[in-house]
Design an enzyme around this catalytic site. Structure first.
Site, PDB file in Angstrom:
ATOM      1  N   GLU A 189       0.872  -1.169   0.000  1.00 33.55           N
ATOM      2  CA  GLU A 189       0.000   0.000   0.000  1.00 33.55           C
ATOM      3  C   GLU A 189       0.907   1.217   0.000  1.00 33.55           C
ATOM      4  O   GLU A 189       1.729   1.386   0.900  1.00 33.55           O
ATOM      5  CB  GLU A 189      -0.927   0.020   1.217  1.00 33.55           C
ATOM      6  CG  GLU A 189      -2.102  -0.900   1.069  1.00 33.55           C
ATOM      7  CD  GLU A 189      -3.109  -0.769   2.197  1.00 33.55           C
ATOM      8  OE1 GLU A 189      -2.926   0.067   3.116  1.00 33.55           O
ATOM      9  OE2 GLU A 189      -4.090  -1.514   2.168  1.00 33.55           O
ATOM     10  N   GLU A 233      -6.016  10.103   8.966  1.00 30.37           N
ATOM     11  CA  GLU A 233      -4.702   9.637   9.429  1.00 30.37           C
ATOM     12  C   GLU A 233      -4.356  10.224  10.785  1.00 30.37           C
ATOM     13  O   GLU A 233      -4.710  11.356  11.096  1.00 30.37           O
ATOM     14  CB  GLU A 233      -3.613  10.021   8.416  1.00 30.37           C
ATOM     15  CG  GLU A 233      -3.940   9.742   6.973  1.00 30.37           C
ATOM     16  CD  GLU A 233      -4.239   8.289   6.639  1.00 30.37           C
ATOM     17  OE1 GLU A 233      -4.032   7.406   7.473  1.00 30.37           O
ATOM     18  OE2 GLU A 233      -4.694   8.036   5.518  1.00 30.37           O
TER      19      GLU A 233
END
Length: 183
Positions: A49, A60
């Protein structure tokens, strides 16, 4: 058959699970991205990823936010990330690469242009955090049309209806976020 499906089929045959590490492209330095990708594969990664740096990575936590900030300081953008995948593909034709990021850079490039460029670079899957599956049938179709798996998130709070919606549009795999909050 996609590289992601091939990888999962091969792992299932050997009763193994996939190791899918994440790095932010361009962090800690742009010229280290491709060598880090190769090192992860050498270390046992089954699928990579690769985070696309973004200025407002809302899903995030602080570690990935700082990685995005460092990469953006170097001027790393979506086209650079596609270039890293293209460079990686010169030596590794087999390991699936999934781009993980946000809608804004894709929308700026244009979905069709992005689909074409990502496919030509060798991208296998795309996880766009802020593309809700209920509203992106066209995006999913555009990705599938060029052989890219659209990957979506499920959370512990996902309803049965949302799970069914995601299962309908996703391919490759579905990313289960095991905890409430940011990564």
């Amino acid at each position: 058959m996609s590289r992601i499906k091939q990888t999962f089929d091969k792992l299932a045959l050997h009763k193994k699970k996939a190791l899918i590490p994440f790095i932010t492209a361009g962090d800690p330095a742009p010229d280290l991205t491709v060598p880090l990708m190769h090192a992860l594969v050498k270390g046992g990664a089954d699928i990579l990823e690769l985070g696309v740096p973004f200025s407002d990575p809302m899903a995030e936590g602080p570690v990935i936010q700082r990685a995005c900030e460092r990469a953006l300081t170097f001027g790393v953008g979506l086209r650079d990330v596609l270039g890293y995948v293209r460079e990686f593909r010169k030596e590794d034709k087999d390991t699936p690469v999934v781009l993980m990021g946000y809608a804004n850079p894709i929308e700026r490039m244009g979905v069709d242009a992005f689909a074409k460029a990502a496919s030509e670079a060798g991208v296998d899957g795309v996880l766009v955090v802020d593309y809700p599956p209920e509203e992106c049938d066209d995006f999913a179709k555009a990705m599938k049309a060029v052989g890219i798996d659209p990957i979506f998130l499920l959370a512990p709070t996902s309803t049965e209806a949302r799970i069914a919606q995601i299962a309908r549009v996703a391919s490759g795999y579905i990313y289960y976020v095991s905890l409430k909050g940011v990564t």
